[in-house]
Design a protein around this motif. Structure first.
Motif, PDB file in Angstrom:
ATOM      1  N   SER A 294       0.415   3.338  -2.287  1.00 16.00           N
ATOM      2  CA  SER A 294      -0.565   4.345  -2.741  1.00 16.00           C
ATOM      3  C   SER A 294      -1.362   4.908  -1.564  1.00 16.00           C
TER       4      SER A 294
ATOM      5  N   SER B  99       0.780  -1.242   0.000  1.00 14.97           N
ATOM      6  CA  SER B  99       0.000   0.000   0.000  1.00 14.97           C
ATOM      7  C   SER B  99       0.806   1.283   0.000  1.00 14.97           C
TER       8      SER B  99
ATOM      9  N   GLU C 171      -8.937   7.679  -4.147  1.00 22.85           N
ATOM     10  CA  GLU C 171      -8.439   6.540  -4.951  1.00 22.85           C
ATOM     11  C   GLU C 171      -9.588   5.947  -5.780  1.00 22.85           C
TER      12      GLU C 171
HETATM   13 MG    MG Z   1      -2.374   0.573  -3.659  1.00 21.95          MG
END
Ligand code: MG
Ligand code: ADP
Length: 392
Positions: A134, A132, A166
């Motif tokens: 992001s 993760s 996201e």
């Molecule tokens: Mg991600």
């Protein structure tokens, strides 16, 4: 160590933008999920923990409405410029779509930045490996905006804003787990989160005589995002059919027995398996946390193994390379449990390994992976860290 990181990022800021005076430095962690995979968009439970690795940012306000971004991990693309008047996703914006998406989501909630920013980003977490990066970048951006502009948001809001951006700016229909784990992390604890209502408890995760090891397969198969979005819609369709016979809000509301009693209403065998995974995985997560509370790490490990089998066979989000890492881990004495972690189709596995077996684990899994896949796996002994903070 942390001080060095601050210096390193401020030096980069000075080099890229000329003057770092007044810039502040922030950190937000990546995460590893111990169990409860693909349950977070099905109203189920998850059990992730924040890592001590993640993403750093040096941030300084500007006098105009310009936005400038530079990532020390993507030096080739250089400085990417934008403006507060252009908060829309674009291909040219590349990785900056993540921080821009967060700014857009803040603005959509009435929290508008009055001036632009210069940012330098540095991550010490491998990108695209299911840890993760992001989400850490989104939570980091939100945390920096809160500090710079005094926006009135909680850490849970930072998670929700990150997920919203996201989903709606980056087109990735992720659940809440990743951003929640990053924003709400607590040293030496995992977070037992019920994604149906965001109630959560911290569970101590210091294992007596064992370590948590993340193994990076170093592969990421294409179409990950589309496959993820596809699983999500398969579950939504299965849920809609189940809702014609049972009163539930999400697949996480069903016990195994109730699922078995009603599963035939799902008319497609593939969707039935997807739903089965979501239901059983949720129950496994609840049982795993109960086992951990009783210090029954062996049961926890067996549930991790069962989670892998379900993700491999019913949810079909594993891949050959990851299955090899897990199968090789299972062969080793002293491996308590091992499974794929994260969205799937590559990325990492997470394993609980007894202290005395850690070296053997690295050697044997590493050698088998080299031989069977022709790649070098990477191993990280996990340290569980806190949520976002400023480096002072
Ligand atoms: Mg991600
Ligand atoms: P994961 O979240 O599992 O690491 P994702 O594909 O969801 O994988 O996110 C990876 C993307 O996030 C990268 O391709 C990049 O766009 C962005 N990103 C993450 N870390 C950084 C960083 N340090 N600098 C710039 N962009 C980053």
């Amino acid at each position: 160590m942390v001080k060095n990181m601050k210096t390193k990022i401020l030096e980069a800021f000075e080099k890229v933008y000329g003057d770092a005076s007044g810039a502040k430095v922030y950190f937000a962690p990546g995460r590893v999920n111990m169990i409860g995979e693909h349950t977070d968009y099905n109203g189920g439970h998850v059990f992730p923990c924040a890592l001590t690795i993640g993403t750093y940012a040096a941030v300084k306000k500007r006098a105009d409405r310009k936005l400038r971004f530079y990532s020390m991990n993507f030096t080739k693309v250089g400085v990417l410029e934008s403006s507060l008047d252009d908060l829309s996703p674009s291909e040219e914006a590349g990785w900056t779509n993540y921080p821009k998406g967060v700014m857009w989501a803040f603005a959509g909630r009435g929290m508008k930045m009055d001036v632009g920013l210069d940012m330098v980003i540095y991550g010490n977490i491998p990108n695209g490996s299911g840890l993760s990066s992001s989400a850490s970048l989104e939570v980091l951006t939100g945390f920096a905006l809160r500090d710079q502009f005094g926006f009135d948001v909680s850490n849970v809001d930072l998670a929700l804003i990150g997920q919203y951006s996201e989903n709606n700016f980056n087109g990735m229909n992720c659940g809440i787990m990743d951003q929640f784990a990053s924003a709400m992390g607590k040293k030496d604890h995992a977070i037992f989160l019920n994604t149906a209502d965001l109630s959560y408890e911290y569970a101590p995760l210091v294992l007596d005589g064992a370590k948590i090891i993340v193994t990076n397969s170093k592969v990421k198969h294409s179409l990950v995002d589309s496959a993820y979005n596809n699983r999500r819609s398969e579950c939504e369709k299965a849920l809609a059919q189940l809702q014609t016979v049972v009163d539930i809000k999400g697949l996480g509301d069903l016990s195994e027995e109730a699922f078995e009693a009603h599963k035939d209403v799902i008319d497609d065998p593939v969707r039935q398996r997807r739903a089965k995974h979501a239901v059983y995985e949720n129950q496994r997560t609840i049982q795993a946390v109960e086992a951990l509370a009783k210090k029954d790490v062996d049961t926890f490990g067996q549930l991790m193994n069962a989670s892998h089998v379900s993700l491999r066979d019913d949810y079909e989000v594993s891949c050959e390379e990851i299955d090899i890492l897990v199968e090789e881990a299972w062969k080793i004495d002293g491996v308590v449990g091992s499974r794929i972690t994260g969205g799937g189709f590559g990325g990492c596995t997470v394993s609980i390994v007894k202290d005395e077996a850690v070296d053997t684990f690295r050697e044997k899994v590493g050698a088998a992976y080299r031989e069977r896949v022709g790649k070098e796996a990477e191993f990280y002994v996990v340290e569980i860290g806190d949520g976002p903070y400023e480096l002072v």
